[in-house]
Each structure stands twice: as C-alpha cells, then as structure tokens.
Design a protein around this motif. Sequence first.
Motif, PDB file in Angstrom:
ATOM      1  N   VAL A  12     108.498  21.691  72.400  1.00  0.00           N
ATOM      2  CA  VAL A  12     108.268  20.481  72.487  1.00  0.00           C
ATOM      3  C   VAL A  12     106.615  19.189  72.360  1.00  0.00           C
ATOM      4  N   GLN A  13     105.790  19.642  72.947  1.00  0.00           N
ATOM      5  CA  GLN A  13     104.436  18.971  72.351  1.00  0.00           C
ATOM      6  C   GLN A  13     104.541  18.975  70.821  1.00  0.00           C
ATOM      7  N   LEU A  14     104.480  20.685  70.659  1.00  0.00           N
ATOM      8  CA  LEU A  14     104.297  20.394  69.181  1.00  0.00           C
ATOM      9  C   LEU A  14     105.185  19.851  68.183  1.00  0.00           C
ATOM     10  N   CYS A  15     105.959  20.015  68.326  1.00  0.00           N
ATOM     11  CA  CYS A  15     107.828  18.687  67.546  1.00  0.00           C
ATOM     12  C   CYS A  15     106.205  17.416  67.832  1.00  0.00           C
ATOM     13  N   LYS A  16     105.943  17.192  68.952  1.00  0.00           N
ATOM     14  CA  LYS A  16     106.491  15.543  69.187  1.00  0.00           C
ATOM     15  C   LYS A  16     104.865  15.242  67.922  1.00  0.00           C
ATOM     16  N   ALA A  17     104.116  15.952  68.338  1.00  0.00           N
ATOM     17  CA  ALA A  17     102.523  15.668  67.735  1.00  0.00           C
ATOM     18  C   ALA A  17     103.343  16.158  65.861  1.00  0.00           C
ATOM     19  N   ARG A  18     103.886  17.058  65.321  1.00  0.00           N
ATOM     20  CA  ARG A  18     103.875  17.112  64.429  1.00  0.00           C
ATOM     21  C   ARG A  18     105.144  15.547  63.149  1.00  0.00           C
ATOM     22  N   LEU A  19     106.195  15.103  64.417  1.00  0.00           N
ATOM     23  CA  LEU A  19     106.267  14.266  63.827  1.00  0.00           C
ATOM     24  C   LEU A  19     105.342  13.155  64.312  1.00  0.00           C
ATOM     25  N   GLN A  20     104.692  13.187  64.826  1.00  0.00           N
ATOM     26  CA  GLN A  20     103.725  11.603  65.016  1.00  0.00           C
ATOM     27  C   GLN A  20     102.865  12.009  63.837  1.00  0.00           C
ATOM     28  N   THR A  21     102.373  13.524  63.559  1.00  0.00           N
ATOM     29  CA  THR A  21     101.632  13.789  62.128  1.00  0.00           C
ATOM     30  C   THR A  21     102.317  13.059  60.841  1.00  0.00           C
ATOM     31  N   MET A  22     103.859  13.589  60.597  1.00  0.00           N
ATOM     32  CA  MET A  22     104.228  12.991  60.022  1.00  0.00           C
ATOM     33  C   MET A  22     104.150  11.230  59.378  1.00  0.00           C
ATOM     34  N   ARG A  23     104.829  10.739  60.785  1.00  0.00           N
ATOM     35  CA  ARG A  23     104.059   9.039  60.767  1.00  0.00           C
ATOM     36  C   ARG A  23     103.497   8.440  60.326  1.00  0.00           C
ATOM     37  N   ASP A  24     102.737   9.053  59.914  1.00  0.00           N
ATOM     38  CA  ASP A  24     101.811   8.446  60.584  1.00  0.00           C
ATOM     39  C   ASP A  24     100.777   8.951  59.314  1.00  0.00           C
ATOM     40  N   ASP A  25     100.581  10.014  58.466  1.00  0.00           N
ATOM     41  CA  ASP A  25     100.015  10.569  57.197  1.00  0.00           C
ATOM     42  C   ASP A  25     101.046  11.541  56.032  1.00  0.00           C
ATOM     43  N   GLU A  26     102.061  11.654  56.458  1.00  0.00           N
ATOM     44  CA  GLU A  26     102.838  12.211  55.465  1.00  0.00           C
ATOM     45  C   GLU A  26     103.232  11.023  54.185  1.00  0.00           C
ATOM     46  N   TRP A  27     103.864  10.032  55.070  1.00  0.00           N
ATOM     47  CA  TRP A  27     104.565   9.321  53.812  1.00  0.00           C
ATOM     48  C   TRP A  27     104.756   9.253  52.620  1.00  0.00           C
ATOM     49  N   ASP A  28     102.879   8.961  51.827  1.00  0.00           N
ATOM     50  CA  ASP A  28     103.405   9.236  50.206  1.00  0.00           C
ATOM     51  C   ASP A  28     103.529  10.518  49.984  1.00  0.00           C
ATOM     52  N   SER A  29     103.826  12.003  50.918  1.00  0.00           N
ATOM     53  CA  SER A  29     103.356  13.090  50.510  1.00  0.00           C
ATOM     54  C   SER A  29     104.864  13.213  50.210  1.00  0.00           C
ATOM     55  N   PHE A  30     105.801  12.992  51.229  1.00  0.00           N
ATOM     56  CA  PHE A  30     107.160  13.047  51.342  1.00  0.00           C
ATOM     57  C   PHE A  30     107.569  12.181  50.128  1.00  0.00           C
ATOM     58  N   PHE A  31     107.714  10.865  50.037  1.00  0.00           N
ATOM     59  CA  PHE A  31     108.461  10.125  49.091  1.00  0.00           C
ATOM     60  C   PHE A  31     107.811  10.950  47.739  1.00  0.00           C
ATOM     61  N   GLY A  32     106.620  11.220  47.683  1.00  0.00           N
ATOM     62  CA  GLY A  32     106.645  12.441  46.358  1.00  0.00           C
ATOM     63  C   GLY A  32     107.498  12.743  45.717  1.00  0.00           C
ATOM     64  N   MET A  33     107.596  13.883  47.001  1.00  0.00           N
ATOM     65  CA  MET A  33     108.099  15.298  47.154  1.00  0.00           C
ATOM     66  C   MET A  33     109.538  14.138  46.552  1.00  0.00           C
ATOM     67  N   VAL A  34     110.668  13.543  47.160  1.00  0.00           N
ATOM     68  CA  VAL A  34     112.261  12.709  46.559  1.00  0.00           C
ATOM     69  C   VAL A  34     112.139  12.058  45.073  1.00  0.00           C
ATOM     70  N   CYS A  35     111.051  11.772  45.268  1.00  0.00           N
ATOM     71  CA  CYS A  35     110.935  11.347  43.499  1.00  0.00           C
ATOM     72  C   CYS A  35     111.010  12.152  42.261  1.00  0.00           C
ATOM     73  N   SER A  36     109.844  13.749  42.515  1.00  0.00           N
ATOM     74  CA  SER A  36     110.230  14.582  42.158  1.00  0.00           C
ATOM     75  C   SER A  36     110.938  15.325  41.911  1.00  0.00           C
ATOM     76  N   PHE A  37     111.825  15.557  42.830  1.00  0.00           N
ATOM     77  CA  PHE A  37     114.005  15.917  43.117  1.00  0.00           C
ATOM     78  C   PHE A  37     114.301  15.410  42.381  1.00  0.00           C
ATOM     79  N   CYS A  38     114.264  13.486  42.679  1.00  0.00           N
ATOM     80  CA  CYS A  38     115.324  12.514  41.499  1.00  0.00           C
ATOM     81  C   CYS A  38     114.837  12.933  40.072  1.00  0.00           C
ATOM     82  N   GLU A  39     113.573  13.188  39.911  1.00  0.00           N
ATOM     83  CA  GLU A  39     113.067  13.376  38.404  1.00  0.00           C
ATOM     84  C   GLU A  39     114.023  14.621  37.782  1.00  0.00           C
TER      85      GLU A  39
END
Length: 303
Positions: free
Chosen positions: A62-89
């Motif tokens: 539970v604690q790990l899941c919360k921490a990973r979600l918080q990390t995703m929210r704070d630091d992983e927007w750019d990498s996530f958005f890049g992954m979506v764009c790569s898939f679309c291309e």
Amino acid sequence: MIATDTTSSGTRCDACILLELILKFEFVFNLHLMRKILEISNELSKALQRKDQDIVNAMRLVQLCKARLQTMRDDEWDSFFGMVCSFCEAHEINVLNMDDMFVTLGRSRRDTVTNLHYFRVKMFYAIIDMQLQELNDRFSEVNSELLLCVACLCPNNSFVAFDKNKVIRLCQYYLADFDATDILELDDQLDTYIFDMRTHEDFGELQDLNDLAQKLVAKNKHEVYPLVYKLVILALVLPVATTTVEKAFSAMSIVKNRLRNRIGDQWLNDSLIAYIEKDVFDNIENDVIMEHYQNMRTRREQL
C-alpha cells in the motif's frame, strides 16, 4: 471489418464512429494512463485478493503504491507524455498541438483551456489524485496500524511477526473490551504466551489466525491465556464485520431506491436480510415459505 463488410447500415455507422474515436489522441492517452496506473497497483491488488493474506507485506505494498503514484504525479509527466506521442507516431495517429484550445465534441466551449492544461491537469493529475484519495480512504494511518497490529498475532513461521508492543497497541483500539487492568494483565501474560507458543510443537506448523484460534481451544490454552484468545477472536471478526457493513450499505442503495424512499426501518431491515443472504433464501422452497406465512396467519386469527 464491421465498418466495411457488414450489411447493416446502422451497425456499419456505429463501427465507423467507434473506429474514429479509437484512432484519436485522447483515447490513446486515456488507455496508456489506465495501463500505467493498473501496472502500479497490480501487486497490491493480487496481494489483497489472496486468501492467505500477508498483512505486513500487503501494508508495505500500500505504501509503495502510494509512493509510486505520487512520484508519477510529481516527476513523470514528461516521460509519460513522450511515451504516448511515440505510440501515436508509430501508429500514424495525429498528435494534438498542446498549445491549441481543447475542444470537446458535442459540448459548448465555455471552459477555454489548452490541450496541455486539459491532459496534464484535468486528466493526468486528476486521475492520479483520485487513486491516491481512494487508497488514503481505504488505508488510512489508523487502518494500516490496526492491520499491522493484527498481523503480530499471526502464528506462521513460529510467530515470527510477533511484537509485544503492537499487540498491546491493538488492545487500545478495543476500549470496550479491554480496560486498563486488562492491558496490564495482558502485558504480563504475553511473555509467557509467546514462549509457550514457540516451544510447543503443536503450535509450530500453524498458518493463520483461524488455525491459531482452533488450536488454542483444542489444547485448552484459551483458558490459560483468555486475553490473548479474546484478541485473536476480535482479529478474526474484524474483516468479516467490515465486509458485512460495506455489503449492507451497498445493498441499501439498491433496496431503498427512489421508488421506495419512504420504506420503514423494519421493512428495510427485513428486505436487506433477504437481499444480502439471498444465497441462503434461494435454498428454501416456496412451499415452505407459503406454509410458514399461512401458519402465522392462522395463529393471528385464533388470537
């Protein structure tokens, strides 16, 4: 294939609309976001569904899941958005210009926000926050501590999880069952109890609290350690009581709907019992029920 080969014009039209929506950036974005969140919570979901739940590791997940979600929210927007764009291309799907205004099909453009604001704030941040809130509601600090205290009673691996301080802490959640004198007595009793359990061969192969409760009764240890036995029983009742309450509240919204909003307490209670325990009632023949009510009616008439 449905969009091109089917003979029904209505079905062909529906398929064409769905195909058009699937090949849009918003659908790809949502699908990747769903996959990423489910990937983070996958181990936790599987751990909570196992019958032989390891509460300590489950709370850790539970604690790990919360921490990973918080990390995703704070630091992983750019990498996530890049992954979506790569898939679309890679699949020739048009990537929206993030500086353009977001347009929702079929709705007026009252809220003028950019595509970047919509996908980053109203989708990415909002959905992650929703998941974090759900985890915080279901696994608050108090709930997590309670479960960790319960885990200290677990007998597997020769009571390896036993922690005297947490067991004493568990008593403080049940003030109606343990007063100050009981807690002091339990403090003295626990040292003898755990030494007895770890040196008694009959308690060496136990796996869960259910096995422990049965073995305590079989060896008459529930009379030797009555306070420990009471804690074990309360720990066994906890998940059942919680599940039953949640099930009752869910059923209440179904039984007492808009058309039955004036239903009385007794009628509601009877209806909920019949709805929640429908597996039991399904095994009762209609003739038995009719005979029962007929006998009740006869007794009333006699009175």
